[in-house]
Design an enzyme around this catalytic site. Structure first.
Site, PDB file in Angstrom:
ATOM      1  CG  HIS A  34     -11.267  -6.817   5.832  1.00  0.00           C
ATOM      2  ND1 HIS A  34     -10.568  -7.600   6.862  1.00  0.00           N
ATOM      3  CD2 HIS A  34     -10.616  -7.014   4.612  1.00  0.00           C
ATOM      4  CE1 HIS A  34      -9.443  -7.801   6.506  1.00  0.00           C
ATOM      5  NE2 HIS A  34      -9.481  -7.661   5.030  1.00  0.00           N
TER       6      HIS A  34
ATOM      7  CD  GLU B 134      -1.976  -2.132   1.370  1.00  0.00           C
ATOM      8  OE1 GLU B 134      -2.909  -2.960   1.080  1.00  0.00           O
ATOM      9  OE2 GLU B 134      -0.809  -2.540   1.742  1.00  0.00           O
TER      10      GLU B 134
END
Length: 655
Positions: A459, A390
């Site tokens: 999540h 990321e």
């Protein structure tokens, strides 16, 4: 010829090194005299690496630098007067006094910024290099870093990605033997040069105090980069004369070793070479010219005015194009939110050759939800699969935007922005400001949220309040298919960094398909339902719950107005305040945890600006102060649903 260089070339290398030397000595003295207000990290002793590495570069080539970056900037062509003015916080500085020593830049000369975050420039270099490649240019990037940066994740992610994509980057490690206050030998078990083989490209170790060796190596490797070879890593063994920062007494260093290493002075070494070849008088002329130039630069910079305090917010964001929201026919063909996102990306890829996509599985895999499916086959060179990295992904976007393209990158889940928050918070959001507005930052970070269906605590988070707290970021959270399409296109056109947040439980939602040229202006809320009794403010998926609850409330003779923010930052306060002034009651509903959520900011603003219009205090409704649970029995009721919202509406209407 002197070691493969003409006499005038060696004299110029010497001049450049001496310019760096005298600049750094001047900066240290200005700091001691109180003329430099912030931190200063000088590169005395490291002049040969900066000058030699930049020797073969063109104006159109780029460099990224470190917090010890004065020498790199000067070697790439930045002017001493502007740099001194920047250190002194003057309006004539290279960044207008907005950056200072650690963030000095000169984008017009390909100096894409020094960086106060160790290792952070390396992923940015990858983005700059990718932008150069997309434009079919043979330009290259030199990415400077110190031995201490090798321990960072940004180093690994950037090296891995550069090797995988064969990017035109020369990674230049200035191994000065100290990571801040700590001897490098205690930081790494494996030498820097040995690591390069794990990334699949070549590396070379050189004497970083021999400017001719550095320049010759850089010349050869840059030539190879221009024809498609690379990337490469150079480990230049050098030495930092001063402590980590000016004022650091460096008591952690052995005095005897320090004295010995000072004898490797690269400037004196080059001077002896010139004198030994009968060029003493020419060298003396260079000495006098540099001394005069530095003295004049200091005087000119010292005489420059400081920035006007009224300009403090001038470069937080750039003015965006004026967009008129087009109409969408209610009877138009229906399409889904996921179609809207894909079609918006397709439209921009077709219409703009500077738009490119990158992220985990966005290419051949078409995204975890199939959002980008089919794009890779049409735009193979502009729809790019990345490793699971990321920091590198967002760094790609930052560098690509600084180099003038419009990257759209994906962070698969909003929870994962914690992994790359530096690149979002300290790079994308701040670089336009720190460079005095000279750095472009037209990028979009797509990510998605959605608590429910046992996604679990890692999540499911809605972190828009955290992002909205960072000056410089735009945060967009639409709720309808037409808005997803129009706002994503507007986000790609926007000159500011945009975090575009998609709710995964909206992907299947249907609505009228807008025309191909449809755009929705950023920073404008939508009134989804007119009402007179109270105002409900929401965004993203919760808007649907609020509309459902408002219709149920109507059966109890409560007329609720529902406002869809669409954009969290910037905020459309005018629409909100007009509604509150009309209704006198406010309910704010969001999926994020209530405590510290963006609803708190809304409630505070409404209380400040509409206090005398309120019939009762604003009410917030959000998730409890706990991570999203996994078990369905625990998850039930975690996100406000229509029943909870209706109960709050009824209670609020009775106050």
């Amino acid at each position: 010829m002197l070691s493969g260089f003409a006499e005038d070339e060696v004299l110029d290398l010497y001049r450049r090194m001496l310019l760096v030397r005298r600049f750094e000595e001047g900066a240290a003295q200005l700091y001691r005299d109180g003329d430099v207000p912030g931190f200063v990290h000088v590169s005395l002793g490291q002049e040969a690496t900066a000058v030699g590495a930049c020797w073969p570069l063109r104006l159109s080539d780029g460099i990224v630098s470190t917090h010890r970056g004065h020498g790199h900037c000067l070697a790439k062509g930045a002017e001493p007067v502007g740099m001194f003015a920047e250190l002194m916080g003057r309006s004539t500085g290279t960044c207008g006094g907005f950056g200072g020593s650690m963030h000095i830049a000169d984008v017009a000369r390909g100096v894409f910024g020094a960086n106060g975050i160790v290792g952070a420039g390396l992923p940015i270099a990858a983005g700059i290099a990718q932008a150069m490649r997309l434009r079919d240019r043979d330009d290259v990037v030199v990415a400077f870093f110190g031995d201490g940066a090798v321990a960072t994740g940004a180093f690994h992610e950037a090296m891995n990605l550069a090797g995988l994509w064969r990017l035109p980057i020369l990674f230049l490690c200035e191994n000065n033997h100290y990571a801040e206050f700590t001897d490098a030998s205690t930081q790494h078990r494996v030498p820097v040069i040995e690591r390069v083989h794990g990334y699949g490209f070549e590396g070379v170790a050189i004497d970083g105090n021999d400017v001719l060796a550095v320049a010759a190596t850089a010349r050869d490797l840059v030539a190879r980069l221009r024809v498609g070879e690379g990337p490469f890593l150079v480990e230049a063994d050098t030495y930092r004369w001063h402590g980590h920062y000016e004022g650091d007494q460096a008591r952690y260093r052995d005095p005897d070793i320090h004295a010995t290493l000072l004898e490797s002075d690269p400037v004196a070494r080059c001077a002896r070479l010139l004198d030994g070849h009968g060029l003493h008088s020419q060298r003396a002329a260079v000495d006098a010219a540099v001394e005069s130039a530095i003295a004049n630069a200091i005087d000119e910079a010292r005489a420059a005015p400081p920035p006007d305090p009224s300009s403090r917010g001038a470069f937080v964001t750039r003015a965006r194009p004026v967009i008129a929201e087009g109409a969408v026919a209610a009877d138009a063909e229906a399409f889904r939110v996921m179609d809207a996102v894909r079609e918006a990306l397709l439209t921009e890829l077709e219409d703009r050759d500077d738009v490119w996509l990158a992220g985990i599985d966005v290419g051949a895999g078409g995204n975890i939800y199939g959002i980008t499916r089919g794009l890779w086959s049409r735009f193979e060179h502009r729809v790019l699969d990345t490793p699971i990295a990321e920091t590198a992904i967002v760094g790609l976007a930052v560098g690509g935007a600084m180099a003038g393209t419009r990257p759209v990158v994906e962070i698969m889940y909003m929870d994962f922005i914690g992994v790359c928050l530096d690149q979002i918070m300290n790079q994308a959001a701040k670089l336009p400001f720190m460079t005095g507005g000279s750095a472009s930052m037209a990028l979009v970070i797509r990510t998605q949220i959605g608590a429910g269906r046992s996604s679990g605590a890692q999540h499911s988070q809605s972190l828009e309040a955290m992002l909205a707290h960072i000056p410089g970021l735009v945060v967009v959270m639409p709720s309808t298919p037409a808005d997803f399409y129009g706002l994503l296109r507007a986000s790609i056109a926007d000159p500011n960094p945009v975090v575009f947040v998609e709710h995964r439980f909206l992907y299947g939602k249907k609505g009228p398909r807008p025309p191909r040229d449809h755009l929705v202006p950023i920073g404008v809320a939508a009134v989804r339902r007119e009402g007179r009794d109270l105002t409900i403010i929401s965004w993203s998926k919760c808007v649907d719950h609020c509309l459902d609850a408002a219709e149920r409330a109507a059966a109890q003779s409560i007329d609720a107005e529902v406002i869809d923010l669409r954009t969290i930052a910037p905020l459309d306060t005018a629409t909100l305040m007009a509604s509150v002034a009309k209704t006198g009651r406010v309910l704010i509903v969001h999926e994020a945890v209530t405590a510290g959520g963006f609803g708190a900011e809304l409630a505070a603003r409404i209380a400040e600006e509409c206090f005398f219009s309120l019939d009762c205090p604003p009410r917030r409704l959000g998730a409890p102060f706990t991570p999203a649970p996994y078990a369905p029995s625990l998850e039930e009721g975690y996100v406000p649903d229509a029943e909870q919202i209706l109960a709050a509406i009824v209670e609020l209407s009775r106050q």
